[in-house]
Enzyme design. Structure first.
Site, PDB file in Angstrom:
ATOM      1  N   CYS A   1      42.925  35.364  34.016  1.00 35.28           N
ATOM      2  CA  CYS A   1      43.337  34.437  35.068  1.00 35.28           C
ATOM      3  C   CYS A   1      44.496  33.603  34.525  1.00 35.28           C
ATOM      4  O   CYS A   1      44.305  32.828  33.584  1.00 35.28           O
ATOM      5  CB  CYS A   1      42.167  33.545  35.474  1.00 35.28           C
ATOM      6  SG  CYS A   1      42.634  32.295  36.680  1.00 35.28           S
TER       7      CYS A   1
ATOM      8  N   ASN B   1      46.614  31.182  36.006  1.00 35.79           N
ATOM      9  CA  ASN B   1      46.579  29.730  36.266  1.00 35.79           C
ATOM     10  C   ASN B   1      45.433  29.091  35.491  1.00 35.79           C
ATOM     11  O   ASN B   1      45.543  27.961  35.010  1.00 35.79           O
ATOM     12  CB  ASN B   1      46.402  29.458  37.764  1.00 35.79           C
ATOM     13  CG  ASN B   1      47.634  29.852  38.562  1.00 35.79           C
ATOM     14  OD1 ASN B   1      48.760  29.685  38.106  1.00 35.79           O
ATOM     15  ND2 ASN B   1      47.412  30.392  39.753  1.00 35.79           N
TER      16      ASN B   1
ATOM     17  N   HIS C   1      46.105  44.732  39.697  1.00 33.43           N
ATOM     18  CA  HIS C   1      46.915  44.214  40.802  1.00 33.43           C
ATOM     19  C   HIS C   1      47.591  45.345  41.555  1.00 33.43           C
ATOM     20  O   HIS C   1      48.089  46.305  40.949  1.00 33.43           O
ATOM     21  CB  HIS C   1      48.009  43.270  40.290  1.00 33.43           C
ATOM     22  CG  HIS C   1      47.467  41.964  39.830  1.00 33.43           C
ATOM     23  ND1 HIS C   1      47.340  40.876  40.663  1.00 33.43           N
ATOM     24  CD2 HIS C   1      46.968  41.582  38.628  1.00 33.43           C
ATOM     25  CE1 HIS C   1      46.800  39.874  39.994  1.00 33.43           C
ATOM     26  NE2 HIS C   1      46.558  40.271  38.759  1.00 33.43           N
TER      27      HIS C   1
ATOM     28  N   ASN D   1      43.325  42.890  43.034  1.00 36.06           N
ATOM     29  CA  ASN D   1      44.006  41.726  43.612  1.00 36.06           C
ATOM     30  C   ASN D   1      45.230  42.262  44.347  1.00 36.06           C
ATOM     31  O   ASN D   1      45.928  43.151  43.830  1.00 36.06           O
ATOM     32  CB  ASN D   1      44.456  40.787  42.493  1.00 36.06           C
ATOM     33  CG  ASN D   1      43.284  40.245  41.693  1.00 36.06           C
ATOM     34  OD1 ASN D   1      42.555  39.383  42.176  1.00 36.06           O
ATOM     35  ND2 ASN D   1      43.068  40.756  40.483  1.00 36.06           N
TER      36      ASN D   1
ATOM     37  N   GLU E   1      43.150  37.490  46.484  1.00 39.59           N
ATOM     38  CA  GLU E   1      42.505  37.741  45.196  1.00 39.59           C
ATOM     39  C   GLU E   1      41.152  38.445  45.327  1.00 39.59           C
ATOM     40  O   GLU E   1      40.329  38.073  46.186  1.00 39.59           O
ATOM     41  CB  GLU E   1      42.286  36.425  44.438  1.00 39.59           C
ATOM     42  CG  GLU E   1      43.550  35.854  43.880  1.00 39.59           C
ATOM     43  CD  GLU E   1      43.274  34.789  42.841  1.00 39.59           C
ATOM     44  OE1 GLU E   1      42.225  34.832  42.167  1.00 39.59           O
ATOM     45  OE2 GLU E   1      44.125  33.899  42.709  1.00 39.59           O
ATOM     46  N   ARG E   2      40.937  39.380  44.454  1.00 40.76           N
ATOM     47  CA  ARG E   2      39.638  40.036  44.317  1.00 40.76           C
ATOM     48  C   ARG E   2      38.564  38.967  44.087  1.00 40.76           C
ATOM     49  O   ARG E   2      38.751  38.054  43.282  1.00 40.76           O
ATOM     50  CB  ARG E   2      39.714  40.971  43.097  1.00 40.76           C
ATOM     51  CG  ARG E   2      38.421  41.610  42.696  1.00 40.76           C
ATOM     52  CD  ARG E   2      38.619  42.553  41.524  1.00 40.76           C
ATOM     53  NE  ARG E   2      38.960  41.892  40.270  1.00 40.76           N
ATOM     54  CZ  ARG E   2      38.887  42.456  39.060  1.00 40.76           C
ATOM     55  NH1 ARG E   2      38.494  43.707  38.951  1.00 40.76           N
ATOM     56  NH2 ARG E   2      39.223  41.806  37.972  1.00 40.76           N
TER      57      ARG E   2
ATOM     58  N   CYS F   1      48.490  32.622  42.289  1.00 41.24           N
ATOM     59  CA  CYS F   1      47.794  33.533  41.369  1.00 41.24           C
ATOM     60  C   CYS F   1      48.761  33.836  40.228  1.00 41.24           C
ATOM     61  O   CYS F   1      49.812  34.449  40.442  1.00 41.24           O
ATOM     62  CB  CYS F   1      47.391  34.814  42.098  1.00 41.24           C
ATOM     63  SG  CYS F   1      46.584  36.021  41.014  1.00 41.24           S
TER      64      CYS F   1
ATOM     65  N   GLY G   1      48.965  37.457  39.362  1.00 40.96           N
ATOM     66  CA  GLY G   1      49.620  38.097  40.509  1.00 40.96           C
ATOM     67  C   GLY G   1      51.129  37.914  40.448  1.00 40.96           C
ATOM     68  O   GLY G   1      51.893  38.841  40.761  1.00 40.96           O
TER      69      GLY G   1
HETATM   70  N1  LIG Z   1      43.721  33.192  40.028  1.00 42.54           N
HETATM   71  C1  LIG Z   1      43.926  34.047  38.972  1.00 42.54           C
HETATM   72  C2  LIG Z   1      43.255  35.380  38.917  1.00 42.54           C
HETATM   73  C3  LIG Z   1      41.729  35.247  38.929  1.00 42.54           C
HETATM   74  C4  LIG Z   1      40.981  36.553  38.781  1.00 42.54           C
HETATM   75  C5  LIG Z   1      41.192  37.521  39.912  1.00 42.54           C
HETATM   76  N2  LIG Z   1      40.706  37.032  41.179  1.00 42.54           N
HETATM   77  C6  LIG Z   1      40.539  38.863  39.574  1.00 42.54           C
HETATM   78  O1  LIG Z   1      39.486  39.184  40.143  1.00 42.54           O
HETATM   79  O2  LIG Z   1      41.081  39.596  38.746  1.00 42.54           O
HETATM   80  C7  LIG Z   1      45.257  33.948  38.279  1.00 42.54           C
HETATM   81  O3  LIG Z   1      45.859  32.857  38.349  1.00 42.54           O
HETATM   82  O4  LIG Z   1      45.682  34.892  37.617  1.00 42.54           O
END
Ligand SMILES: N[C@@H](CCC[C@H](N)C(=O)O)C(=O)O
Length: 290
Positions: free
Chosen positions: A84, A86, A174, A205, A223-224, A232, A235
C-alpha cells in the site's frame, strides 16, 4: 514480547491517518502481538458502526536484522494484502511521530518484500516502491503472452464488452485502463467487474488514467477489497509504468488523484519506482469493542 490475552475486549489505541484522503487506522503492534479476524477488521472499517477506513495498518517489530519494522496491510473487507503506497508514507510518519524511530531512512518488510522510505525535511515521504513486475504470471493475470495492452471480455447486463488494459504488479496487482476523461470513466460499473474478473486469480486494483501531458495524468482507482478511494499510491505507480511502457509519459509524472497529487518517477524497465507525497495524522482514538 507479550501476547495480548483478549484482543476482543481490550480497548484498541489507534491513530487515524490519511495519504491524500486514502485513509487508515494505524495500530502500534511493536510491543504486543495482535491478531484480528476478518469480521473484526470489517467492523472497524465500517464508516457507520466502526472507525471507518480504507485500510488497516499494523506496525510490528522486524523479523529480520536488516530492516527496522514489519508493516502489515488489511483492506476494508478484511483481506490481508501485499502493498500500500499511501499507507507506506503514513507508516513512516507514524513511527517518527511516536518516537519508534528517529531515522530519516527507514527499511520495512511488507508481504511484497522490503521497501525503503525517506522522510524529507519538508515533511513529505519518498518511497522506493521497488521494481514493477510485468509478466502475466507475476501479476497474476491469465494471458498467453506478455503485452502492453490486453483485451479482456467483461460480462455486463447479460451482454459482453471488450476492455483494453495494461497489467502491472507493484507488490500488489493492478490493471490500468486508458480513458478520455476520468470524470466520465465507468469506474463504478467496470471497477467491480474487473476487480473480480476470472483472469485475475488474486483479484485486482483497477485504475482509470487520463493522460493530460507527458508529465501529468489524472487517475481514479477502484481498489480491490475497498472500492473507489480518493487516492491509491501503488495505483499511481502502476499507471505511470503502464503509460511509460506505451511511450506516452516522461520519467517524472505528476499524478492528480481525487484527493491530491503524487510525484512518481520511473526511469524504465528493471528500475525501481519512486513515489513522493504527503502523510497526514488526523487524530488519536481508543476503540471500545461492542
Ligand atoms: N491504497 C493503497 C493500496 C491498498 C491495497 C489494495 N487495495 C490491494 O488490495 O492491493 C495504495 O495507496 O497503494
Amino acid at each position: 514480547m507479550g501476547m495480548n490475552p483478549n484482543p476482543n475486549r481490550t480497548p484498541l489505541a489507534f491513530t487515524k491517518m490519511h495519504g491524500l484522503g486514502n485513509d487508515f487506522m494505524v495500530l502500534d503492534c511493536t510491543r504486543a502481538h495482535l491478531q484480528l479476524s476478518d469480521a473484526q477488521i470489517r467492523l472497524l472499517a465500517d464508516r457507520h458502526f466502526g472507525v471507518g477506513f480504507d485500510q488497516l495498518l499494523m506496525v510490528e517489530p522486524a523479523t529480520r536484522p536488516d530492516v527496522d519494522f514489519r508493516y502489515r496491510i488489511f483492506n476494508a473487507d478484511g483481506s490481508e494484502v501485499e502493498q500500500c503506497g499511501n499507507g507506506a508514507r503514513c507508516f513512516a510518519r507514524f513511527v517518527r511521530d511516536r518516537g519508534l524511530s528517529d531515522k530519516d531512512l527507514i527499511r520495512v518488510e511488507t508481504a511484497a518484500g522490503v521497501i525503503e522510505l525517506r522522510l524529507t525535511p519538508e515533511g513529505r515521504v519518498v518511497v522506493n516502491m521497488g521494481v514493477p513486475k510485468l509478466l502475466p504470471a507475476e501479476i497474476p493475470f491469465l494471458a498467453d503472452a506478455p503485452a502492453l495492452l490486453h483485451r479482456v471480455e467483461v460480462n455486463v447486463d447479460g451482454g459482453s464488452e471488450q476492455v483494453e488494459l495494461a497489467v502491472v504488479n507493484m507488490g500488489n496487482p493492478h490493471a490500468v485502463l486508458f480513458v478520455e476523461s476520468v470524470d466520465t470513466a465507468p469506474v463504478g460499473r467496470l471497477g467491480p467487474l474487473l476487480e473480480s474478473h476470472p483472469r485475475f486469480p488474486a483479484r485486482v486494483n483497477v485504475g482509470f488514467m487520463q493522460v493530460l501531458a507527458r508529465d501529468r495524468v489524472k487517475l481514479r482507482v477502484f481498489e480491490r477489497g475497498t472500492g473507489e478511494t480518493l487516492a491509491c499510491g501503488t495505483g499511481a505507480c502502476a499507471a505511470v509504468v503502464a503509460g511509460r511502457r506505451r511511450g506516452l509519459l516522461d520519467e517524472r509524472v505528476e499524478v492528480a488523484l481525487p484527493g491530491g497529487e503524487l510525484r512518481i518517477e520511473w526511469p524504465g524497465e528493471n528500475a525501481p519506482v519512486l513515489m513522493a507525497g504527503p502523510a497526514t495524522r488526523v487524530y488519536e482514538g481508543l476503540w471500545l469493542w461492542p
